[in-house]
Design a protein around this motif. Structure first.
Motif, PDB file in Angstrom:
ATOM      1  N   TYR A  29       0.964  -1.003   0.064  1.00 55.71           N
ATOM      2  CA  TYR A  29      -0.084   0.073  -0.058  1.00 55.71           C
ATOM      3  C   TYR A  29       0.783   1.402  -0.191  1.00 55.71           C
ATOM      4  N   LEU A  30       1.848   1.345   0.674  1.00 51.83           N
ATOM      5  CA  LEU A  30       2.797   2.186   0.771  1.00 51.83           C
ATOM      6  C   LEU A  30       3.507   2.750  -0.530  1.00 51.83           C
ATOM      7  N   HIS A  31       3.878   1.643  -1.278  1.00 54.37           N
ATOM      8  CA  HIS A  31       4.356   1.842  -2.672  1.00 54.37           C
ATOM      9  C   HIS A  31       3.434   2.409  -3.635  1.00 54.37           C
ATOM     10  N   LEU A  32       2.152   2.080  -3.455  1.00 60.06           N
ATOM     11  CA  LEU A  32       0.991   2.287  -4.341  1.00 60.06           C
ATOM     12  C   LEU A  32       0.629   3.943  -4.084  1.00 60.06           C
ATOM     13  N   ALA A  33       0.673   4.098  -2.691  1.00 61.85           N
ATOM     14  CA  ALA A  33       0.476   5.353  -2.170  1.00 61.85           C
ATOM     15  C   ALA A  33       1.481   6.571  -2.854  1.00 61.85           C
ATOM     16  N   ALA A  34       2.843   6.183  -2.629  1.00 61.41           N
ATOM     17  CA  ALA A  34       3.957   6.837  -3.138  1.00 61.41           C
ATOM     18  C   ALA A  34       3.751   7.189  -4.529  1.00 61.41           C
ATOM     19  N   SER A  35       3.664   6.154  -5.445  1.00 57.33           N
ATOM     20  CA  SER A  35       3.220   6.204  -6.958  1.00 57.33           C
ATOM     21  C   SER A  35       2.467   7.320  -7.174  1.00 57.33           C
ATOM     22  N   ARG A  36       1.004   7.167  -6.154  1.00 58.77           N
ATOM     23  CA  ARG A  36      -0.177   8.174  -6.670  1.00 58.77           C
ATOM     24  C   ARG A  36       0.519   9.641  -6.357  1.00 58.77           C
ATOM     25  N   VAL A  37       1.128   9.883  -5.318  1.00 58.30           N
ATOM     26  CA  VAL A  37       1.661  11.140  -4.677  1.00 58.30           C
ATOM     27  C   VAL A  37       2.606  11.596  -6.033  1.00 58.30           C
ATOM     28  N   PHE A  38       3.662  11.013  -6.282  1.00 59.25           N
ATOM     29  CA  PHE A  38       4.447  11.331  -7.196  1.00 59.25           C
ATOM     30  C   PHE A  38       3.771  11.768  -8.532  1.00 59.25           C
ATOM     31  N   THR A  39       2.905  10.717  -9.020  1.00 60.20           N
ATOM     32  CA  THR A  39       2.084  11.266 -10.374  1.00 60.20           C
ATOM     33  C   THR A  39       1.295  12.394 -10.304  1.00 60.20           C
ATOM     34  N   ALA A  40       0.654  12.649  -8.857  1.00 65.30           N
ATOM     35  CA  ALA A  40      -0.129  13.637  -8.921  1.00 65.30           C
ATOM     36  C   ALA A  40       0.642  14.953  -8.793  1.00 65.30           C
ATOM     37  N   LEU A  41       1.853  14.949  -8.193  1.00 65.39           N
ATOM     38  CA  LEU A  41       2.882  16.052  -8.039  1.00 65.39           C
ATOM     39  C   LEU A  41       3.278  16.352  -9.408  1.00 65.39           C
ATOM     40  N   ALA A  42       3.512  15.540 -10.424  1.00 64.23           N
ATOM     41  CA  ALA A  42       3.715  15.745 -11.679  1.00 64.23           C
ATOM     42  C   ALA A  42       2.650  16.376 -12.503  1.00 64.23           C
ATOM     43  N   THR A  43       1.694  15.775 -12.605  1.00 66.38           N
ATOM     44  CA  THR A  43       0.456  15.903 -13.289  1.00 66.38           C
ATOM     45  C   THR A  43      -0.039  17.487 -13.056  1.00 66.38           C
ATOM     46  N   GLN A  44       0.091  17.796 -11.490  1.00 63.95           N
ATOM     47  CA  GLN A  44      -0.537  18.977 -11.225  1.00 63.95           C
ATOM     48  C   GLN A  44       0.523  20.223 -11.527  1.00 63.95           C
ATOM     49  N   ALA A  45       1.628  19.702 -11.579  1.00 63.64           N
ATOM     50  CA  ALA A  45       2.685  20.897 -11.911  1.00 63.64           C
ATOM     51  C   ALA A  45       2.663  21.177 -13.366  1.00 63.64           C
ATOM     52  N   ALA A 157      -8.002   3.235   3.889  1.00 59.52           N
ATOM     53  CA  ALA A 157      -6.975   3.293   2.945  1.00 59.52           C
ATOM     54  C   ALA A 157      -7.402   4.432   1.882  1.00 59.52           C
ATOM     55  N   VAL A 158      -8.544   4.382   1.596  1.00 56.95           N
ATOM     56  CA  VAL A 158      -9.034   5.709   0.638  1.00 56.95           C
ATOM     57  C   VAL A 158      -8.788   7.025   0.959  1.00 56.95           C
ATOM     58  N   ALA A 159      -9.055   6.978   2.411  1.00 60.59           N
ATOM     59  CA  ALA A 159      -8.894   8.597   3.190  1.00 60.59           C
ATOM     60  C   ALA A 159      -7.508   8.727   3.225  1.00 60.59           C
ATOM     61  N   THR A 160      -6.610   7.785   3.516  1.00 63.91           N
ATOM     62  CA  THR A 160      -5.305   8.082   3.747  1.00 63.91           C
ATOM     63  C   THR A 160      -4.601   8.400   2.125  1.00 63.91           C
ATOM     64  N   ALA A 161      -4.990   7.559   1.424  1.00 68.03           N
ATOM     65  CA  ALA A 161      -4.489   7.717  -0.084  1.00 68.03           C
ATOM     66  C   ALA A 161      -4.888   9.205  -0.444  1.00 68.03           C
ATOM     67  N   THR A 162      -6.207   9.698  -0.445  1.00 70.25           N
ATOM     68  CA  THR A 162      -6.754  10.745  -0.648  1.00 70.25           C
ATOM     69  C   THR A 162      -5.786  11.906  -0.008  1.00 70.25           C
ATOM     70  N   SER A 163      -5.634  11.692   1.326  1.00 69.65           N
ATOM     71  CA  SER A 163      -5.121  12.889   1.929  1.00 69.65           C
ATOM     72  C   SER A 163      -3.393  12.883   1.667  1.00 69.65           C
ATOM     73  N   LEU A 164      -2.931  11.997   1.199  1.00 70.29           N
ATOM     74  CA  LEU A 164      -1.546  12.215   0.380  1.00 70.29           C
ATOM     75  C   LEU A 164      -1.536  12.733  -0.769  1.00 70.29           C
ATOM     76  N   ALA A 281      -9.135  19.810   1.069  1.00 71.40           N
ATOM     77  CA  ALA A 281      -9.196  18.195   0.854  1.00 71.40           C
ATOM     78  C   ALA A 281      -8.561  17.726   1.710  1.00 71.40           C
ATOM     79  N   LEU A 282      -7.212  18.149   1.808  1.00 73.92           N
ATOM     80  CA  LEU A 282      -6.219  17.492   2.712  1.00 73.92           C
ATOM     81  C   LEU A 282      -6.849  17.652   3.998  1.00 73.92           C
ATOM     82  N   VAL A 283      -7.178  18.469   4.680  1.00 73.26           N
ATOM     83  CA  VAL A 283      -7.610  18.757   5.978  1.00 73.26           C
ATOM     84  C   VAL A 283      -8.836  17.576   6.346  1.00 73.26           C
TER      85      VAL A 283
END
Length: 419
Positions: A29-45, A157-164, A281-283
């Motif tokens: 789960y941590l690897h999946l969440a990390a993958s989503r976070v880095f993808t989100a950072l890239a796509t948002q930028a 899991a959904v809420a934690t992934a969403t917060s990240l 959304a993070l809060v």
């Protein structure tokens, strides 16, 4: 990628993890969440940079809307294919390939800017390719989540992934705006690096190999996701509510216009406006991860959509960047409640062998609301201006919520998200 069939059951926990159930006890789960976070950072930028480039090149609300249309088209045409692929092949490999494609597009745009041959046509082509990659990546990644955590903590899991991810949505736009101010190529080069890191994390996911049903490819199997959603009023109501609420309340797609022409802010201002919904959304996501919704989740989801509409109206009427940021933060918090409830309902009510196809249908609805909503907002703003467009959209969202209380009473009566 060859090691992706190593096994680790998502339901196996250590003694300490059984005492305190937590998604943080699951390395996959941590690897999946990390993958989503880095993808989100890239796509948002990249989103910030693309929006500013298009508006600089064209000075057109229609062009801003067309960016969303280019993202929507591949998702619309690929939905049925995506679902079938996600249910028949290794979901980790699919996500990996999509991230590689996004990385190559980022490098291509950086090169075009550096060499000075960037045009609106090139940007539209790049956005279309990014849309195709997202069309595969989003539903596949969503369908992968229940494979890495047990159902009992799926909402967490959904809420934690969403917060990240929302943390990434805060940092990504602000960083994108700042980097673009330093050098237009910088957001794309940094995004390429972030996507490479996301690929590494996907390659590190270790889960139990799924037993993939070898059903023949028929029209019935391809359309099975649509048939399943239509037969479940709760799922249909949840994803269609999000579709129409966000489709109508899509004033945020016009942020470059608000930032430049109404609030008189530069790229930095656009970055903070883009980040504001993610702050709220993070809060909210952190609150939901710590204190999951236990009762009346269907009604709370619908009320949250109504708050989304009110916040859209307030943002559209604002002439202060501080108040605009506050409105967008409320909007983001309300949207997160809807996202967590809808995602949890869809995953809990869908068998694993159907999750790819159902997630693809859900992704189509989300894409329609987001990308087609951007196109609709840009088209309408070309005639009415951004302020009136936003107000009309917010009112439309409130009307939709009122109708859905009557059309989908089953959704309003959903009490909990216990798996």
């Amino acid at each position: 990628m060859a090691d992706m069939d190593n096994t680790q059951s998502p339901n196996s926990t250590s003694p300490s993890s059984s005492a305190i159930p937590s998604v943080l006890h699951h390395p996959a789960y941590l690897h999946l969440a990390a993958s989503r976070v880095f993808t989100a950072l890239a796509t948002q930028a990249m989103t910030i940079a693309i929006g500013w480039i298009i508006y600089d090149l064209t000075q057109s609300a229609f062009a801003l809307g067309f960016v969303g249309f280019c993202q929507f088209l591949p998702r619309f045409f690929l939905t049925l294919v995506v679902g079938h692929v996600a249910d028949r092949f290794d979901r980790r490999i699919i996500v990996f390939i999509c991230q590689v494609v996004q990385m190559l597009v980022a490098v291509w745009l950086a090169w075009a800017l550096w060499e000075g041959w960037i045009t609106s046509t090139i940007v539209f082509i790049a956005v279309t390719v990014l849309g195709a990659a997202t069309a595969f990546q989003h539903p596949t990644s969503t369908a992968l989540l229940p494979n890495v955590v047990p159902a009992s903590i799926l909402q967490q899991a959904v809420a934690t992934a969403t917060s990240l991810q929302q943390a990434a949505f805060i940092i990504g736009p602000a960083a994108g705006g700042l980097l673009y101010g330093v050098d237009p190529t910088a957001p794309f080069l940094i995004s390429a690096i972030l996507l490479a890191i996301a690929c590494i994390n996907v390659a590190c996911i270790r889960i139990e190999r799924r037993v993939v049903p070898r059903e023949p490819v028929t029209l019935n199997s391809v359309f099975a996701g649509i048939t399943f959603v239509r037969s479940r009023p709760i799922i249909l109501g949840a994803i269609s509510l999000d579709l129409f609420a966000v489709l109508l309340g899509g004033a945020t797609a016009l942020m470059p216009m608000f930032a430049r022409d109404i609030l008189h802010a530069g790229p930095w201002g656009l970055g903070f406006l883009r980040a504001a919904p993610a702050i709220g959304a993070l809060v909210m996501a952190v609150l939901l991860a710590r204190r999951p919704l236990r009762k009346n989740v269907g009604r709370r989801m619908m009320i949250a959509c109504a708050v989304f509409g009110v916040a859209t109206i307030a943002f559209s009427l604002s002439t202060s960047i501080v108040f605009s940021v506050a409105c967008l933060a409320v909007l983001g918090a309300a949207d997160t409640i809807s996202v967590v409830v809808r995602s949890s309902l869809v995953q809990l009510m869908t068998p694993d062998e159907m999750r790819g196809r159902v997630s693809a249908v859900n992704s189509l609805f989300i894409g329609t609301s987001n990308q087609l909503g951007e196109f609709e907002s840009g088209l309408l703003a070309g005639f009415l201006g951004p302020v009136l467009t936003g107000v009309i959209g917010g009112i439309g969202t409130l009307v939709v919520v009122a109708l859905w209380f009557r059309i989908f009473p089953e959704l309003a009566r959903v009490k909990s998200l216990e798996g």
